[in-house]
Write a protein that holds these residues in place. Structure first.
Motif, mmCIF file in Angstrom:
data_model
loop_
_atom_site.group_PDB
_atom_site.id
_atom_site.type_symbol
_atom_site.label_atom_id
_atom_site.label_comp_id
_atom_site.label_asym_id
_atom_site.label_seq_id
_atom_site.Cartn_x
_atom_site.Cartn_y
_atom_site.Cartn_z
ATOM 1 N N LEU A 25 74.931 -32.346 -17.920
ATOM 2 C CA LEU A 25 76.321 -32.137 -17.492
ATOM 3 C C LEU A 25 76.396 -31.041 -16.426
ATOM 4 C CD1 LEU A 25 79.394 -32.517 -17.805
ATOM 5 C CD2 LEU A 25 79.321 -30.921 -19.728
ATOM 6 N N LYS A 38 83.577 -34.597 -17.031
ATOM 7 C CA LYS A 38 84.288 -33.386 -17.480
ATOM 8 C C LYS A 38 83.563 -32.677 -18.610
ATOM 9 C CE LYS A 38 87.515 -34.250 -14.575
ATOM 10 N NZ LYS A 38 87.188 -33.712 -13.233
ATOM 11 N N GLU A 39 83.789 -31.364 -18.673
ATOM 12 C CA GLU A 39 83.302 -30.589 -19.805
ATOM 13 C C GLU A 39 84.484 -30.209 -20.680
ATOM 14 O OE1 GLU A 39 80.778 -27.104 -19.108
ATOM 15 O OE2 GLU A 39 81.804 -26.139 -20.789
ATOM 16 N N GLY A 40 84.512 -30.751 -21.901
ATOM 17 C CA GLY A 40 85.574 -30.401 -22.832
ATOM 18 C C GLY A 40 85.094 -29.331 -23.797
ATOM 19 N N CYS A 41 84.117 -29.691 -24.628
ATOM 20 C CA CYS A 41 83.703 -28.807 -25.717
ATOM 21 C C CYS A 41 82.322 -28.212 -25.506
ATOM 22 C CB CYS A 41 83.706 -29.602 -27.022
ATOM 23 S SG CYS A 41 82.504 -30.961 -27.025
ATOM 24 N N ASP A 42 81.477 -28.853 -24.711
ATOM 25 C CA ASP A 42 80.080 -28.458 -24.521
ATOM 26 C C ASP A 42 79.323 -28.434 -25.850
ATOM 27 O OD1 ASP A 42 77.984 -27.911 -22.810
ATOM 28 O OD2 ASP A 42 78.204 -25.737 -22.978
ATOM 29 N N GLY A 44 79.171 -31.659 -27.894
ATOM 30 C CA GLY A 44 78.953 -33.026 -28.376
ATOM 31 C C GLY A 44 80.134 -33.653 -29.084
ATOM 32 N N ASP A 45 81.242 -32.907 -29.197
ATOM 33 C CA ASP A 45 82.326 -33.378 -30.062
ATOM 34 C C ASP A 45 83.409 -34.207 -29.376
ATOM 35 O OD1 ASP A 45 81.436 -32.231 -32.499
ATOM 36 O OD2 ASP A 45 82.032 -30.258 -31.749
ATOM 37 N N CYS A 46 83.569 -34.086 -28.051
ATOM 38 C CA CYS A 46 84.793 -34.648 -27.452
ATOM 39 C C CYS A 46 84.572 -35.888 -26.598
ATOM 40 C CB CYS A 46 85.516 -33.582 -26.635
ATOM 41 S SG CYS A 46 84.708 -33.199 -25.067
ATOM 42 N N GLY A 47 83.381 -36.094 -26.078
ATOM 43 C CA GLY A 47 83.112 -37.290 -25.273
ATOM 44 C C GLY A 47 83.572 -37.225 -23.826
ATOM 45 N N ALA A 48 84.185 -36.102 -23.410
ATOM 46 C CA ALA A 48 84.665 -36.010 -22.018
ATOM 47 C C ALA A 48 83.500 -36.085 -21.030
ATOM 48 C CB ALA A 48 85.442 -34.712 -21.814
ATOM 49 N N CYS A 49 82.306 -35.716 -21.479
ATOM 50 C CA CYS A 49 81.140 -35.645 -20.597
ATOM 51 C C CYS A 49 80.304 -36.918 -20.646
ATOM 52 C CB CYS A 49 80.282 -34.467 -21.019
ATOM 53 S SG CYS A 49 79.579 -34.723 -22.672
ATOM 54 N N SER A 59 76.451 -38.197 -24.540
ATOM 55 C CA SER A 59 77.181 -36.989 -24.174
ATOM 56 C C SER A 59 76.255 -36.160 -23.292
ATOM 57 C CB SER A 59 77.537 -36.182 -25.422
ATOM 58 O OG SER A 59 78.165 -37.028 -26.359
ATOM 59 N N CYS A 61 76.452 -33.259 -22.243
ATOM 60 C CA CYS A 61 76.307 -31.860 -22.649
ATOM 61 C C CYS A 61 75.247 -31.699 -23.723
ATOM 62 C CB CYS A 61 77.641 -31.293 -23.139
ATOM 63 S SG CYS A 61 78.177 -31.958 -24.732
HETATM 64 S S1 FES Z 1 81.751 -31.773 -23.358
HETATM 65 FE FE1 FES Z 1 82.559 -32.451 -25.246
HETATM 66 S S2 FES Z 1 81.083 -33.916 -25.836
HETATM 67 FE FE2 FES Z 1 80.186 -33.065 -24.105
#
Ligand code: FES
Ligand code: FAD
Ligand code: FES
Lengths: 192, 308
Positions: A25, A38-42, A44-49, A59, A61
């Motif tokens: 990422l 995108k980076e949401g949580c860094d 593994g939890d959000c899937g934005a990446c 993911s 990240c």
């Molecule tokens: S930034 Fe949230 S899963 Fe990778």
């Protein structure tokens, strides 16, 4: 200890020097300036990446960039081409499937991987495929509808052909969708 | 400065582990990478597995299933033979995280991380899996029931890595299930997990039954609860259908009770000990019914008075 790696991102080859601590990422966003991912949580939890690595949604990240050396990566920047937006992007626009838009690149990549492998998903299959992508705005209904619509639109204009299974563990019924531009999209599950 | 090694064989990998103490095996990275980035872990270096040919392959044969160090949850859960012969494992792999996590995370990484909540650990416990550990000294086999020492701790020695997990073939008409109780259906770890594998002879008598639990003890827990089911007649075959015998409900309730007594749940951010204790019999009964259903495909005949 920096290591030179080769990444093919959206069909273009890059050679990058990376520290082994850096994630895919970070390299995509900071070194290659592909900030669509995108980076949401860094964590593994959000899937934005979400990006596709050798055809599979992961993911980015959670992946050290050195691990992806030699791999094929698809990001949201690779969806549109000179002919216009990808069917999924059109469907997201039509259905109002994005509000703030932060989750959208990840949603699109998860949805693309789904449709590459399963051109006629049920609603349950769509929801399972998107279960790792969090959206704080839309309530998901319009996203699911957009993916369903895109699948129908693609079915109306595509020929599907059976492709040989490339890697152990792939779904045996994995298909390559030959789209109306007459070329197989990358990410058919084949390890490069 | 973090080191990164990419050996070309398992032999070379254990050489690096021995020669560079403090290095750890990097499989899918789904536990290691976020822990490192959050500063929760200090390691000298990573020993990547991606340069080792065939390291992600699954083999299915008469001897059973062989899971290798880079076999992902997605690879296991997309293998039709695994669904048919080791359903508890297929359901457990399918219940991990999300598509993105299952495409990276491995079964071997799941057991080596040794979380009491590890979904695949309890399934493997019911299947009598054997963990093959490799070091410069050679190879040794560890029954999975002896693999876990505590939360985050296994019997692996420094310099040792898991080179395979071997799962024996089914011992009869097989059924299995993994039932995971968690607030979210995806991207959540188990508040309580129950794995069941059971095998019947062709007359519907139970040859073997094993029940294991996740998130209710310091380690993934193989209980003795299967003893309530082994030897019992659970169903009777009638040309292509199965008639459920009376008493199955009570047998399963008794197994659920035994499993609950074996557990020692604690309260944490996810759930209280009381809630966990209340959910164990629920998860175990559901898993037993699902497993029985899979071992007896086709229609069930349920006579009046038999409680299903
Ligand atoms: S930034 Fe949230 S899963 Fe990778
Ligand atoms: C968003 C998210 C959701 C998750 N959901 C779940 C879930 O629902 N259920 C669940 O059980 N887990 C879950 N996990 C945890 C994790 O995904 C799993 O434990 C996974 O199976 C770990 O495998 P890995 O290959 O990624 O391991 P890695 O992170 O690469 O390694 C984990 C540990 O195992 C060691 N290791 C790996 N391979 C070997 C080997 N061959 N020999 C010796 N040691 C080895 C590593 O050194 C490390 O200590 C989740 C994680 C994330 C980020
Ligand atoms: S549109 Fe805002 S997070 Fe999904």
């Amino acid at each position: 200890m920096s290591i030179e790696i080769t990444l093919t991102v959206n069909r273009r080859e890059y050679k990058v020097d990376v520290e082994p601590t850096r994630t895919l990422l970070q390299v995509l966003r900071d070194d290659l300036a592909l900030t669509g991912t995108k980076e949401g949580c860094d964590a593994g939890d959000c899937g934005a990446c979400t990006v596709l690595w050798d055809g599979r949604p992961v993911s980015s990240c959670l992946v050290l960039a050195v691990e992806a050396d030699g791999g094929h990566i698809e990001t949201v920047e690779g969806l549109a081409d000179e002919q216009g937006l990808h069917v999924l992007q059109e469907a997201f626009l039509e259905h109002g499937a994005a509000q703030c838009g932060f989750c959208t690149p990840g949603m699109l990549m998860s949805a693309k991987a789904l449709l590459d492998n399963n051109p006629h998903p049920s609603e349950g299959e769509i929801r399972t495929a998107l279960a790792g992508n969090l959206c704080r705005c839309t309530g998901y209904g319009k996203i699911v509808a957009a993916v369903k619509h895109a699948a129908e639109a693609m079915a109306a204009s595509t020929i599907t052909a059976l492709a040989p299974v490339a890697t152990a563990g792939d779904t045996p019924s994995e298909r390559v969708v030959v789209d109306h531009r007459g070329e197989a999209p990358e990410g058919d599950g084949a390890h490069g | 400065m973090l080191e990164y090694h990419r050996p070309a064989s398992v032999e070379e990998a254990v050489g690096v582990l021995a020669g560079r103490p403090g290095s750890v095996v990097l499989a899918g990275g789904t536990d290691l990478v976020p822990a490192y980035r959050a500063g929760r872990q200090s390691v000298r270096g990573y020993v990547s597995l991606r340069g080792i040919p065939g390291v992600g392959e699954l083999s299915v044969g008469a001897d059973g299933l062989v899971i290798r160090p880079l076999s992902t949850h997605a690879a296991v859960a997309s293998h039709p033979e695994v669904w048919a012969r080791w359903p508890a494992l297929a359901w457990a792999c399918q219940s991990v995280g999300s598509v993105q996590v299952r495409n990276l995370g491995t079964v071997v990484g799941n057991i080596c991380h040794a979380s009491p909540a590890a979904d695949t650990a309890s399934a493997l416990l019911t299947l009598g899996a054997v963990v093959e550990a490799r070091s410069l000294q050679g190879t040794r086999d560890i029954p999975i029931a002896e693999f876990f020492l505590g939360s985050g701790r296994t019997v692996l020695q420094p310099g040792e890595m898991v080179s395979a997990i071997r799962v024996p073939p089914p011992a009869g008409l097989g059924g299995g299930a993994y039932v995971k109780i968690s607030p979210r259906r995806a991207m959540d770890i188990a508040v309580v997990g129950a794995a069941v594998s059971l095998w019947l002879d062709e007359n519907g008598r139970c040859l073997d039954c094993r029940v294991a639990l996740a998130s209710v003890a310091p380690v993934p827990l193989l209980t003795g609860a299967g003893a309530a089911v082994v030897g019992q007649q659970l169903a009777l075959p009638h040309d292509g259908t199965w008639e459920l015998v009376s008493g199955v409900h009570d047998i399963f309730a008794q197994a659920a009770q035994l499993a609950t007594e074996a557990a020692s749940p604690i309260s944490d951010v996810r759930a209280s000990a009381d809630y966990r204790r209340a959910m164990i019999p629920v998860a175990v009964r559901r898993a037993l019914w699902q497993a029985l259903g899979r071992a007896t495909p086709g229609e069930w005949v349920i006579r009046e008075g038999v409680q299903a």
